[in-house]
Design an enzyme around this catalytic site. Structure first.
Site: not given
Length: 406
Positions: A57-58, A172, A194, A230, A326
């Site tokens: 996500g980040t 979310q 995740h 990669t 986070c």
């Protein structure tokens, strides 16, 4: 992780081959990557060519916010405004603030209502104030702290009236809400593994085929020349497996988890009568789904510090959060609750309980039987600490020794 995703990823780990290589092992890896891309695209209403693999996500949020800004601003120097909601995840907010500090962007935080929702008229008013100056808009599909769902289709339509690309952080939402990339009208969408039973460190930025983005990373030119590097083939395979399974099972799981959430809230409030549920009550529908994430219960406990509650509950085997993981450990009140109009004391005394595919009735029972005594203890500790902070307790002659709850 979902067991099937674990198995698929473990099996892929036993194979070799760089998906960018031309030899046999590389071609086999590439085939599996492209199959995974097709699976993800089919699950979220996108074309395979619109699936850009990232580390989560980040990275996806950074690529969308910075990449869209650079592309738009480079094509038209007037496009310097970055409009993001006041309750965005820090991956979006901090990216926008970085652009302001280093690239001359003007960041505008879109106000939210008391539920934490951006209303279309708010976005329209912001864009009308200076037409032709906005580079992008970013509003999350569903809030990671209080669970409120935004009217993404309406917001994207408003942005497009002003020829402004629209990004949404749907971390979310995917795998629990009905998310259709094409139908939503958004230009870019973030998802990660995740949050839906896939691996950590694997995500996607869905990017419309005609949407120009300046890359953050340069090198091999993988992923449409948008994201070099990669590919982690096993993680891509695990991610695709989880996305497919989570999306297919979302209607059933949302109902099950939503019922558990409702019981959790009712029993917590019964044990702590002055606890307050934050965010949308979840009694309406938005874009074909609930107006609140089914697995989210965010409550404020007056007179408590959230960090104290976390540690006390953790001692009983109950894991929760004060906000985004986070920013865990950062002694700041939730920017989400402050934007919704809460005072600092309320923002500091709030907890997020998250339920997922492994949650059970026993989990709810455990919390319900523990939360009352835990809140009482946290309040006593807070009162004692406050007493010690009074002027007379810092060396004055009238100070009296006080017991501190342990």
């Amino acid at each position: 992780m979902l067991p099937d995703a674990v198995a698929a990823m473990a099996e892929a780990m036993a194979s070799t081959g760089n998906a960018s290589a031309l030899h046999s092992s590389g071609r086999r890896a590439r085939r599996r990557v492209e199959e995974a891309r097709e699976v993800i695209a089919a699950a979220v209403g996108a074309r395979p060519s619109e699936v850009v693999f990232t580390t989560g996500g980040t990275e996806s949020d950074n690529l969308a916010v910075k990449g869209l800004y650079w592309s738009r601003q480079g094509a038209d120097a007037r496009r310097i405004r970055v409009l993001v909601s006041a309750v965005e995840h820090h991956a979006v907010v901090d990216s926008a603030e970085w652009l302001a500090a280093h690239e001359g962007a003007e960041v505008e935080l879109l106000e939210v209502d008391r539920y934490g929702r951006v209303r279309p008229e708010t976005l329209r008013a912001a864009l009308e104030r200076d037409p032709g100056s906005a580079a992008l808009v970013s509003v999350m599909w569903a809030n990671n702290e209080v669970g409120t769902v935004n009217p993404i289709r309406e917001l994207a339509a408003v942005a497009h009236e002003f020829d402004v690309p629209f990004h949404t952080d749907a971390v979310q939402a995917v795998g629990i809400l009905p998310v259709d990339f094409a139908a939503s009208g958004v230009d870019a969408l973030t998802l990660t593994g995740h949050k839906l039973g896939g691996p950590y460190g694997a995500g996607v930025l869905l990017l419309g085929r005609e949407v120009a983005v300046t890359p953050l990373l340069h090198g091999g030119g993988q992923e449409r020349d948008v994201r070099s590097g990669t590919l982690d083939t096993p993680s891509v395979i695990g991610l695709a497996t989880a996305v497919e399974l989570a999306v297919a099972d979302a209607p059933r799981r949302a109902g099950t988890i939503g019922a558990l959430r409702d019981e959790l809230v009712a029993r917590v409030v019964a044990a702590v009568p002055d606890a307050v549920l934050n965010g949308d009550p979840g009694t309406s529908a938005i874009d074909g789904g609930p107006s609140r994430l089914p697995g989210n219960a965010h409550l404020s406990f007056p007179g408590c510090e959230g960090d104290s509650l976390i540690m006390l509950l953790d001692a009983h085997g109950i894991e929760c959060a004060t906000g985004s993981a986070c920013t865990a450990g950062v002694p700041q009140p939730s920017h989400v609750l402050l934007a919704m109009g809460a005072d600092e004391a309320t923002a500091r005394g709030s907890l997020r309980f998250s339920l997922g595919h492994t949650s059970t009735q026993r989990d709810v029972d455990s919390l319900a039987g523990t939360i009352g005594p835990v809140v009482d203890r946290a309040r006593r500790a807070g009162q004692n600490a406050a007493a010690h902070r009074r002027p007379e307790a810092r060396g004055g002659r009238t100070a009296q020794p006080r017991a501190v709850a342990r």
